[in-house]
Motif scaffolding. Structure first.
Motif, PDB file in Angstrom:
ATOM      1  N   SER A  31       8.039 -16.098   5.547  1.00 42.41           N
ATOM      2  CA  SER A  31       8.918 -15.650   6.629  1.00 42.41           C
ATOM      3  C   SER A  31      10.057 -14.800   6.076  1.00 42.41           C
ATOM      4  CB  SER A  31       9.466 -16.879   7.360  1.00 42.41           C
ATOM      5  OG  SER A  31      10.311 -16.509   8.402  1.00 42.41           O
ATOM      6  N   MET A  32      10.075 -13.506   6.485  1.00 42.30           N
ATOM      7  CA  MET A  32      11.018 -12.537   5.923  1.00 42.30           C
ATOM      8  C   MET A  32      11.999 -12.031   6.983  1.00 42.30           C
ATOM      9  SD  MET A  32       9.761 -12.620   2.883  1.00 42.30           S
ATOM     10  CE  MET A  32      10.840 -11.403   2.144  1.00 42.30           C
ATOM     11  N   LEU A  33      13.206 -11.716   6.535  1.00 37.04           N
ATOM     12  CA  LEU A  33      14.208 -11.140   7.428  1.00 37.04           C
ATOM     13  C   LEU A  33      13.832  -9.728   7.858  1.00 37.04           C
ATOM     14  CD1 LEU A  33      17.393 -12.373   5.533  1.00 37.04           C
ATOM     15  CD2 LEU A  33      16.667 -13.119   7.820  1.00 37.04           C
ATOM     16  N   GLU A  34      13.255  -8.961   6.961  1.00 38.02           N
ATOM     17  CA  GLU A  34      12.822  -7.595   7.242  1.00 38.02           C
ATOM     18  C   GLU A  34      11.311  -7.507   7.064  1.00 38.02           C
ATOM     19  OE1 GLU A  34      14.786  -5.363   8.473  1.00 38.02           O
ATOM     20  OE2 GLU A  34      16.591  -6.592   8.258  1.00 38.02           O
ATOM     21  N   PRO A  35      10.648  -6.545   7.713  1.00 36.00           N
ATOM     22  CA  PRO A  35       9.190  -6.482   7.642  1.00 36.00           C
ATOM     23  C   PRO A  35       8.672  -6.195   6.231  1.00 36.00           C
ATOM     24  CG  PRO A  35      10.015  -5.183   9.486  1.00 36.00           C
ATOM     25  CD  PRO A  35      11.207  -5.553   8.652  1.00 36.00           C
ATOM     26  N   TYR A  36       7.435  -6.616   6.006  1.00 36.97           N
ATOM     27  CA  TYR A  36       6.727  -6.266   4.775  1.00 36.97           C
ATOM     28  C   TYR A  36       6.419  -4.769   4.761  1.00 36.97           C
ATOM     29  CZ  TYR A  36       5.742 -11.240   3.946  1.00 36.97           C
ATOM     30  OH  TYR A  36       5.842 -12.586   3.709  1.00 36.97           O
ATOM     31  N   LEU A  37       6.139  -4.282   3.568  1.00 37.67           N
ATOM     32  CA  LEU A  37       5.645  -2.922   3.409  1.00 37.67           C
ATOM     33  C   LEU A  37       4.126  -2.950   3.314  1.00 37.67           C
ATOM     34  CD1 LEU A  37       8.163  -1.608   0.713  1.00 37.67           C
ATOM     35  CD2 LEU A  37       8.431  -1.679   3.208  1.00 37.67           C
ATOM     36  N   ASP A  38       3.490  -1.804   3.588  1.00 41.20           N
ATOM     37  CA  ASP A  38       2.053  -1.717   3.378  1.00 41.20           C
ATOM     38  C   ASP A  38       1.779  -1.134   1.996  1.00 41.20           C
ATOM     39  OD1 ASP A  38       2.425   1.053   3.559  1.00 41.20           O
ATOM     40  OD2 ASP A  38       1.640   1.169   5.615  1.00 41.20           O
ATOM     41  N   SER A  39       0.500  -0.909   1.694  1.00 41.67           N
ATOM     42  CA  SER A  39       0.132  -0.447   0.358  1.00 41.67           C
ATOM     43  C   SER A  39       0.657   0.949   0.049  1.00 41.67           C
ATOM     44  CB  SER A  39      -1.387  -0.468   0.199  1.00 41.67           C
ATOM     45  OG  SER A  39      -2.000   0.338   1.198  1.00 41.67           O
ATOM     46  N   CYS A  40       1.074   1.683   1.075  1.00 40.03           N
ATOM     47  CA  CYS A  40       1.657   3.016   0.872  1.00 40.03           C
ATOM     48  C   CYS A  40       3.176   2.981   0.788  1.00 40.03           C
ATOM     49  CB  CYS A  40       1.225   3.943   2.016  1.00 40.03           C
ATOM     50  SG  CYS A  40      -0.553   4.186   2.114  1.00 40.03           S
ATOM     51  N   GLY A  41       3.755   1.783   0.922  1.00 38.11           N
ATOM     52  CA  GLY A  41       5.203   1.654   0.869  1.00 38.11           C
ATOM     53  C   GLY A  41       5.889   1.866   2.193  1.00 38.11           C
ATOM     54  N   CYS A  42       5.120   1.930   3.287  1.00 41.69           N
ATOM     55  CA  CYS A  42       5.701   2.119   4.613  1.00 41.69           C
ATOM     56  C   CYS A  42       5.934   0.766   5.278  1.00 41.69           C
ATOM     57  CB  CYS A  42       4.763   2.957   5.484  1.00 41.69           C
ATOM     58  SG  CYS A  42       4.447   4.601   4.807  1.00 41.69           S
ATOM     59  N   GLN A  43       6.948   0.706   6.106  1.00 42.82           N
ATOM     60  CA  GLN A  43       7.295  -0.553   6.754  1.00 42.82           C
ATOM     61  C   GLN A  43       6.256  -0.912   7.813  1.00 42.82           C
ATOM     62  OE1 GLN A  43      11.000  -1.254   9.311  1.00 42.82           O
ATOM     63  NE2 GLN A  43      11.659  -1.956   7.286  1.00 42.82           N
ATOM     64  N   THR A  44       5.861  -2.186   7.834  1.00 43.93           N
ATOM     65  CA  THR A  44       4.934  -2.687   8.844  1.00 43.93           C
ATOM     66  C   THR A  44       5.728  -3.421   9.919  1.00 43.93           C
ATOM     67  OG1 THR A  44       4.595  -4.866   7.835  1.00 43.93           O
ATOM     68  CG2 THR A  44       3.263  -3.032   6.975  1.00 43.93           C
ATOM     69  N   ARG A  45       5.012  -4.050  10.838  1.00 44.20           N
ATOM     70  CA  ARG A  45       5.652  -4.895  11.851  1.00 44.20           C
ATOM     71  C   ARG A  45       5.608  -6.368  11.465  1.00 44.20           C
ATOM     72  NH1 ARG A  45       3.380  -2.440  17.615  1.00 44.20           N
ATOM     73  NH2 ARG A  45       4.244  -0.326  17.367  1.00 44.20           N
ATOM     74  N   GLU A  46       4.995  -6.679  10.331  1.00 44.33           N
ATOM     75  CA  GLU A  46       4.751  -8.061   9.935  1.00 44.33           C
ATOM     76  C   GLU A  46       5.956  -8.656   9.215  1.00 44.33           C
ATOM     77  OE1 GLU A  46       3.658 -11.376   9.970  1.00 44.33           O
ATOM     78  OE2 GLU A  46       1.862 -10.194  10.480  1.00 44.33           O
ATOM     79  N   ARG A  47       6.467  -9.766   9.736  1.00 52.01           N
ATOM     80  CA  ARG A  47       7.589 -10.478   9.103  1.00 52.01           C
ATOM     81  C   ARG A  47       7.197 -11.888   8.661  1.00 52.01           C
ATOM     82  NH1 ARG A  47      12.886  -8.249  10.790  1.00 52.01           N
ATOM     83  NH2 ARG A  47      12.514  -6.457  12.156  1.00 52.01           N
ATOM     84  N   GLY A  48       5.929 -12.249   8.770  1.00 57.00           N
ATOM     85  CA  GLY A  48       5.491 -13.571   8.352  1.00 57.00           C
ATOM     86  C   GLY A  48       5.658 -14.623   9.426  1.00 57.00           C
ATOM     87  N   LEU A  49       5.441 -15.870   9.035  1.00 57.48           N
ATOM     88  CA  LEU A  49       5.418 -16.999   9.964  1.00 57.48           C
ATOM     89  C   LEU A  49       6.558 -17.967   9.696  1.00 57.48           C
ATOM     90  CD1 LEU A  49       1.620 -17.916   9.706  1.00 57.48           C
ATOM     91  CD2 LEU A  49       2.701 -16.578  11.529  1.00 57.48           C
ATOM     92  N   SER A  50       7.232 -18.381  10.750  1.00 61.27           N
ATOM     93  CA  SER A  50       8.101 -19.554  10.680  1.00 61.27           C
ATOM     94  C   SER A  50       7.337 -20.665  11.391  1.00 61.27           C
ATOM     95  CB  SER A  50       9.443 -19.304  11.365  1.00 61.27           C
ATOM     96  OG  SER A  50      10.213 -18.381  10.632  1.00 61.27           O
ATOM     97  N   HIS A  51       6.841 -21.625  10.625  1.00 61.62           N
ATOM     98  CA  HIS A  51       5.954 -22.620  11.200  1.00 61.62           C
ATOM     99  C   HIS A  51       6.649 -23.501  12.231  1.00 61.62           C
ATOM    100  CE1 HIS A  51       2.627 -21.538   8.720  1.00 61.62           C
ATOM    101  NE2 HIS A  51       3.212 -21.865   7.592  1.00 61.62           N
ATOM    102  N   VAL A  52       7.929 -23.738  12.031  1.00 61.68           N
ATOM    103  CA  VAL A  52       8.699 -24.520  12.997  1.00 61.68           C
ATOM    104  C   VAL A  52       9.738 -23.597  13.616  1.00 61.68           C
ATOM    105  CG1 VAL A  52      10.127 -26.562  13.373  1.00 61.68           C
ATOM    106  CG2 VAL A  52       8.376 -26.588  11.580  1.00 61.68           C
ATOM    107  N   ASP A  53       9.773 -23.559  14.933  1.00 59.13           N
ATOM    108  CA  ASP A  53      10.762 -22.730  15.619  1.00 59.13           C
ATOM    109  C   ASP A  53      12.156 -23.052  15.080  1.00 59.13           C
ATOM    110  OD1 ASP A  53      11.546 -21.079  18.215  1.00 59.13           O
ATOM    111  OD2 ASP A  53      12.849 -22.861  18.133  1.00 59.13           O
ATOM    112  N   PRO A  54      12.949 -22.043  14.725  1.00 57.71           N
ATOM    113  CA  PRO A  54      14.253 -22.316  14.096  1.00 57.71           C
ATOM    114  C   PRO A  54      15.165 -23.211  14.919  1.00 57.71           C
ATOM    115  CG  PRO A  54      13.669 -20.000  13.838  1.00 57.71           C
ATOM    116  CD  PRO A  54      12.652 -20.598  14.760  1.00 57.71           C
TER     117      PRO A  54
END
Length: 565
Positions: free
Chosen positions: A317-340
């Motif tokens: 679970s990330m504050l900012e999105p992951y990058l893709d293999s080209c170094g561009c920002q994705t929409r994926e921020r990971g999972l928070s398994h328990v709602d904060p």
């Protein structure tokens, strides 16, 4: 009653914790003289002094076991604050891929295991590595080739995913129409069919179909794992998942059986698993498990909450999105398994019930959510001595570093991961970007901020050897690494050796609520001790991992002794 010592160690470097409990220092005896001897009676340390002190001479009786350290080192026994021995032991007895260096070697092990065990309905085990596969995701077709038509399911070494063959997915009834669970993901081929890699909750779904090992095999696995840890100087640990997980059975009955029979020689605190698909309704069950989970050297006063997963498959679970293999920002921020919001409520309730909470947090958002939950518990319940701790801490935002000391939260390190190796260099750093890549495993910053440090191995995810982990904490490089991987990873985050050893002894004993009885070599404490073949605390930092465990003692009783002692 005899007034003589049962055992006297003498003639070596004796290490204990300093007054603050944050670093190991050489022990002193009466009058401030350097201590080179320790006397033990009735399972406790009764004297720490110079070998020629009159006090020590008077403790030598006709039956005292005199152990000459011959210049070697005596340290408090190591306490592993995050480990999975019950699972690891069963893995050692199953199809074990731990230590395989290549995919070809792993496939060879699987094929040999399948041929040697024709009576097994399923092929199961653990230990494959993500860097063997493109995008870290193995295909079912590769597994089909070596399993002879039987269903097979093998967990990843990080215990956050699994590898299923075609027959396993068929028997489980999963296909292209199967939706992803809320806490996991099925990898899919371009046509939508299942590819064979299953993450988190999807691995739980597949693992539920694997036949359970017999209870006797599970007990044998725990005892095998215990011996493995004792051989590495570990005298106590916290089992980080006591409950069913990814198809593995709840180890609580096995621990209780071993404790009641006296076979559990280590001191163990069990972290009762918080089922992430459920909510507060499980607290009453957990209270009952805590009450039932007390026997011998085993207690279960902790709850384990896994807030996110791992970076390599974009589920941390990330504050900012992951990058893709080209170094561009994705929409994926990971999972928070328990709602904060729910996490804050649950942790506040658990804290009110006097539970310690042991968090898994890899990404910076997960770390912040865990700290926020502890802050909410502090605000509602006041300061307590439940000793909450957050494990892994792969990426931590700089704003959150000082909060560990402010909230009295222990940073539970798995230091062996803080070094260049393929999983970090190929599957992690490129998808974080340079700014976040510089925030990985901030052990030095945490220490300087005043945070308390504990340490664990996460075995069977990685090596159980504390000396290897301490070597990386101090050097930020794996032992015997060469080429680019020998370059220290974020060297400004190194720990001094004295502080790294303290994290793996008194720091982890503190987490287990055992610091009043073990974790340092002091008169009145239990004689949980390890003899090393050299002094790695004062020796060259680059040689820490070369030290060897010669003997391990729990309450003065030898639980491991090498022939060379």
């Amino acid at each position: 009653m005899s007034s003589y010592a049962d055992v006297i160690f003498s003639g070596g470097a004796i290490y204990t914790a300093d007054r603050g409990g944050r670093r190991l220092v050489k022990a002193t005896g009466s009058g401030g003289r350097p201590a080179d001897a320790v006397a033990v009676a009735g399972g406790k340390i009764i004297a720490v002094s110079a070998a020629d002190d009159a006090e020590l001479r008077e403790l030598r009786g006709p039956d005292t076991d005199l152990i000459d350290l011959r210049g070697r080192a005596l340290l408090p026994g190591f306490t592993d604050a995050h480990v999975h021995p019950a699972f690891a032991g069963v893995t050692m007895m199953a199809c074990n891929l731990i230590g395989a260096r290549t995919l070809d070697e792993a496939l060879g092990r699987i094929e040999a295991y399948a041929r040697a065990r024709p009576e097994l309905e399923w092929i199961s085990g653990s230990g494959w590595r993500m860097e063997w596969f493109e995008r870290g995701t193995p295909s079912r077709h590769q597994l089909d080739q070596v399993t002879g038509g039987r269903p097979a399911f093998l967990l990843n070494r990080d215990l956050h995913g699994g590898w299923a063959n075609t027959r396993a997915l068929e028997l489980a009834g999963f296909d292209a129409s199967t939706p992803d669970p809320v806490d996991g993901r099925f990898e899919r081929e371009p046509d939508g069919s299942l590819q064979g890699t299953v993450h988190e909750g999807a691995a739980d779904l597949v693992g539920a179909f694997v036949p359970e090992p017999a209870f006797g095999d599970r007990l044998a696995g725990l005892l095998l794992a215990q011996q493995h840890l004792h051989q590495r100087g570990v005298t106590s640990w916290q089992d980080a998942i006591v409950g069913p997980y990814l198809g593995a059975q709840d180890p609580l009955p096995v621990y209780l059986a071993a404790a009641r029979s006296g076979q559990l020689t280590a001191r163990v605190r069990g972290a009762l698993w918080w089922q992430r698909h459920r909510g507060a309704e499980q607290i009453d069950e957990i209270l009952g498990r805590r009450e039932a989970g007390r026997a011998g050297r085993f207690t279960a006063g902790t709850v384990k909450i896994m807030q996110d997963s791992v970076v390599e498959n974009f589920t941390a679970s990330m504050l900012e999105p992951y990058l893709d293999s080209c170094g561009c920002q994705t929409r994926e921020r990971g999972l928070s398994h328990v709602d904060p919001d729910e996490l804050r409520e649950h942790v506040t309730a658990l804290d009110a019930h006097r539970f310690q909470v042991h968090f898994h947090a890899i990404g910076d958002r997960a770390v912040r959510e865990c700290l926020d939950a502890i802050a909410a518990a502090r605000a509602a319940n006041g300061r307590t001595d439940h000793r909450h701790h957050i494990a892994h801490l792969h990426v931590v935002h700089p704003h959150d570093v000082p909060r560990f000391a402010e909230l009295d939260v222990t940073a539970n390190m798995q230091a062996l991961w803080a070094a260049h190796e393929p999983q970090l260099d190929e599957l992690t750093i490129p998808f974080l970007g340079p700014e976040r890549a510089a925030r990985q495993y901030l052990f030095g910053d945490l220490l300087r901020s005043g945070a308390r440090l504990a340490a664990g191995s996460d075995w069977a995810v990685s090596s159980a050897n504390p000396l290897r982990a301490i070597h990386v904490a101090v050097n930020r490089a794996l032992p015997d690494s060469t080429g680019p991987q020998a370059e220290p990873f974020l060297p400004e985050q190194r720990l001094p050796a004295a502080e790294a050893f303290a994290a793996y002894t008194l720091g982890s004993a503190f987490v287990n609520h055992l610091d009043d009885v073990t974790g340092s070599i002091d008169t009145g404490k239990l004689a949980d001790l390890v003899v090393l073949d050299r002094d790695p605390v004062a020796g060259p930092p680059g040689e820490i991992s070369s030290a060897k465990v010669l003997a391990t003692y729990v309450e003065g009783d030898s639980v491991y002794r090498a022939d060379s002692l």
